[in-house]
Design a protein around this motif. Structure first.
Motif, PDB file in Angstrom:
ATOM      1  N   PHE A 286       0.830  -1.219   0.000  1.00 48.31           N
ATOM      2  CA  PHE A 286       0.000   0.000   0.000  1.00 48.31           C
ATOM      3  C   PHE A 286       0.861   1.264   0.000  1.00 48.31           C
ATOM      4  CE2 PHE A 286      -3.822  -2.241   2.161  1.00 48.31           C
ATOM      5  CZ  PHE A 286      -4.276  -2.684   0.935  1.00 48.31           C
ATOM      6  N   LEU A 287       1.920   1.265   0.803  1.00 50.17           N
ATOM      7  CA  LEU A 287       2.808   2.439   0.836  1.00 50.17           C
ATOM      8  C   LEU A 287       3.503   2.633  -0.505  1.00 50.17           C
ATOM      9  CD1 LEU A 287       4.349   2.022   4.403  1.00 50.17           C
ATOM     10  CD2 LEU A 287       2.731   3.793   3.651  1.00 50.17           C
ATOM     11  N   ASN A 288       3.910   1.538  -1.130  1.00 45.42           N
ATOM     12  CA  ASN A 288       4.545   1.607  -2.447  1.00 45.42           C
ATOM     13  C   ASN A 288       3.558   2.152  -3.484  1.00 45.42           C
ATOM     14  OD1 ASN A 288       7.156   1.053  -3.449  1.00 45.42           O
ATOM     15  ND2 ASN A 288       6.345  -0.640  -4.642  1.00 45.42           N
ATOM     16  N   PHE A 289       2.341   1.654  -3.438  1.00 50.53           N
ATOM     17  CA  PHE A 289       1.287   2.097  -4.355  1.00 50.53           C
ATOM     18  C   PHE A 289       1.022   3.597  -4.181  1.00 50.53           C
ATOM     19  CE2 PHE A 289      -3.153   2.899  -5.385  1.00 50.53           C
ATOM     20  CZ  PHE A 289      -3.281   2.304  -6.626  1.00 50.53           C
TER      21      PHE A 289
ATOM     22  N   GLU B   1       3.927   5.679  -5.530  1.00 48.51           N
ATOM     23  CA  GLU B   1       3.981   5.674  -6.997  1.00 48.51           C
ATOM     24  C   GLU B   1       2.909   6.583  -7.584  1.00 48.51           C
ATOM     25  OE1 GLU B   1       5.649   5.181 -10.485  1.00 48.51           O
ATOM     26  OE2 GLU B   1       6.450   4.252  -8.689  1.00 48.51           O
ATOM     27  N   ARG B   2       1.723   6.565  -7.012  1.00 53.62           N
ATOM     28  CA  ARG B   2       0.646   7.437  -7.496  1.00 53.62           C
ATOM     29  C   ARG B   2       1.017   8.905  -7.274  1.00 53.62           C
ATOM     30  NH1 ARG B   2      -1.335   6.205 -11.230  1.00 53.62           N
ATOM     31  NH2 ARG B   2      -3.174   7.456 -10.920  1.00 53.62           N
ATOM     32  N   ALA B   3       1.577   9.218  -6.116  1.00 54.32           N
ATOM     33  CA  ALA B   3       1.966  10.600  -5.833  1.00 54.32           C
ATOM     34  C   ALA B   3       3.079  11.056  -6.775  1.00 54.32           C
ATOM     35  CB  ALA B   3       2.418  10.736  -4.374  1.00 54.32           C
ATOM     36  N   ILE B   4       4.075  10.201  -6.998  1.00 56.59           N
ATOM     37  CA  ILE B   4       5.175  10.542  -7.901  1.00 56.59           C
ATOM     38  C   ILE B   4       4.643  10.757  -9.317  1.00 56.59           C
ATOM     39  CG2 ILE B   4       7.265   9.648  -9.015  1.00 56.59           C
ATOM     40  CD1 ILE B   4       7.903   8.294  -6.277  1.00 56.59           C
ATOM     41  N   SER B   5       3.753   9.884  -9.761  1.00 55.78           N
ATOM     42  CA  SER B   5       3.185  10.021 -11.112  1.00 55.78           C
ATOM     43  C   SER B   5       2.412  11.326 -11.253  1.00 55.78           C
ATOM     44  CB  SER B   5       2.270   8.840 -11.423  1.00 55.78           C
ATOM     45  OG  SER B   5       3.026   7.665 -11.522  1.00 55.78           O
ATOM     46  N   ASN B   6       1.631  11.665 -10.249  1.00 56.42           N
ATOM     47  CA  ASN B   6       0.871  12.913 -10.285  1.00 56.42           C
ATOM     48  C   ASN B   6       1.808  14.124 -10.324  1.00 56.42           C
ATOM     49  OD1 ASN B   6      -1.595  14.427 -10.197  1.00 56.42           O
ATOM     50  ND2 ASN B   6      -1.160  14.857  -8.054  1.00 56.42           N
ATOM     51  N   LEU B   7       2.830  14.099  -9.512  1.00 54.19           N
ATOM     52  CA  LEU B   7       3.795  15.199  -9.502  1.00 54.19           C
ATOM     53  C   LEU B   7       4.540  15.301 -10.837  1.00 54.19           C
ATOM     54  CD1 LEU B   7       5.128  14.666  -5.903  1.00 54.19           C
ATOM     55  CD2 LEU B   7       4.058  16.777  -6.742  1.00 54.19           C
TER      56      LEU B   7
ATOM     57  N   THR C 114       1.849  -2.302  -9.510  1.00 51.70           N
ATOM     58  CA  THR C 114       2.178  -0.893  -9.270  1.00 51.70           C
ATOM     59  C   THR C 114       3.014  -0.254 -10.381  1.00 51.70           C
ATOM     60  OG1 THR C 114       1.950  -1.194  -6.894  1.00 51.70           O
ATOM     61  CG2 THR C 114       3.228   0.710  -7.613  1.00 51.70           C
ATOM     62  N   PRO C 115       4.017  -0.932 -10.962  1.00 53.77           N
ATOM     63  CA  PRO C 115       4.797  -0.293 -12.032  1.00 53.77           C
ATOM     64  C   PRO C 115       3.962   0.131 -13.241  1.00 53.77           C
ATOM     65  CG  PRO C 115       5.949  -2.229 -11.242  1.00 53.77           C
ATOM     66  CD  PRO C 115       4.602  -2.222 -10.580  1.00 53.77           C
ATOM     67  N   TYR C 116       2.857  -0.530 -13.467  1.00 50.22           N
ATOM     68  CA  TYR C 116       1.998  -0.172 -14.613  1.00 50.22           C
ATOM     69  C   TYR C 116       1.266   1.144 -14.375  1.00 50.22           C
ATOM     70  CZ  TYR C 116       3.028  -4.836 -16.237  1.00 50.22           C
ATOM     71  OH  TYR C 116       3.694  -5.953 -16.654  1.00 50.22           O
ATOM     72  N   LEU C 117       1.311   1.638 -13.146  1.00 52.67           N
ATOM     73  CA  LEU C 117       0.657   2.901 -12.817  1.00 52.67           C
ATOM     74  C   LEU C 117       1.613   4.083 -12.928  1.00 52.67           C
ATOM     75  CD1 LEU C 117      -1.230   1.608  -9.666  1.00 52.67           C
ATOM     76  CD2 LEU C 117      -2.112   1.802 -11.987  1.00 52.67           C
ATOM     77  N   SER C 118       2.857   3.822 -13.285  1.00 53.93           N
ATOM     78  CA  SER C 118       3.863   4.869 -13.356  1.00 53.93           C
ATOM     79  C   SER C 118       3.489   5.918 -14.395  1.00 53.93           C
ATOM     80  CB  SER C 118       5.227   4.280 -13.735  1.00 53.93           C
ATOM     81  OG  SER C 118       5.691   3.482 -12.705  1.00 53.93           O
TER      82      SER C 118
END
Length: 183
Positions: A74-77, A80-86, A174-178
């Motif tokens: 969950f923390l990794n997910f 990754e979502r926050a990094i992608s948004n930024l 999770t990597p597919y959400l990058s």
């Protein structure tokens, strides 16, 4: 009343500082996971049969392995979502005034963005290896040290294994959400 405008450069720097903070949090979550698994293994060994703690509910302790794995996933997910948004935000700033056509753009040019994603995948690989190994070692230790307790409650091993596999699945997805720049 005057209006204050924050220059795009300052926004860019602030967003990159936030990306770095999220990357640091991802690393800290790995450290937390390793600490939890080592603590759980130490507790299992310390409470082995023949010691005063042998009657403690080992079945509850076993559930700590998949709980730690799920928390890491969950923390990794989340990171990754926050990094992608930024990175989407940074890409928007890089494209102001069409400057991305004149200057290299780390978040806008697919060549650079995909390279960053590939490099970050090693964190995901490390997470998958740690979760798979941590659960295999933990559940294996329980099976070996407490065979009679597990024989009485086999469901605890099956539930723990199922939750661990679900956490592994989330880590693998999770990597597919990058972040992926527009081509």
């Amino acid at each position: 009343m005057s209006k204050y405008v924050v220059d795009a450069n300052y926004r860019f720097v602030a967003a990159y500082q936030e990306v770095n903070a999220r990357i640091s949090q991802r690393q800290q979550s790995l450290n937390l996971y390793v600490s939890l698994v080592v603590a759980l293994l130490a507790a299992l060994v310390a409470l082995k049969p023949g010691t005063n703690g042998a009657e403690l509910p080992i079945e509850w302790l076993v559930l700590g392995f998949p709980v730690a794995s799920t928390s890491l996933a969950f923390l990794n997910f989340k990171a990754e979502r926050a990094i992608s948004n930024l990175r989407r935000f940074l890409s928007s700033l890089e494209q102001l005034g069409e400057l991305h056509e004149q200057l290299p753009s780390y978040n806008t040019d697919p060549q650079w963005a995909q390279g960053a994603n590939k490099a970050r995948r090693f964190h995901d690989y490390a997470s998958v290896v740690l979760v798979a190994g941590g659960n295999a070692i933990g559940l294996g230790a329980v099976w070996k040290i407490y065979p009679e307790r597990i024989a009485e409650n086999p469901l605890v091993i099956w539930v723990s294994a199922a939750v661990a596999v679900a956490a592994l699945g989330l880590l693998l997805v999770t990597p597919y959400l990058s972040y992926k720049p527009k081509a």
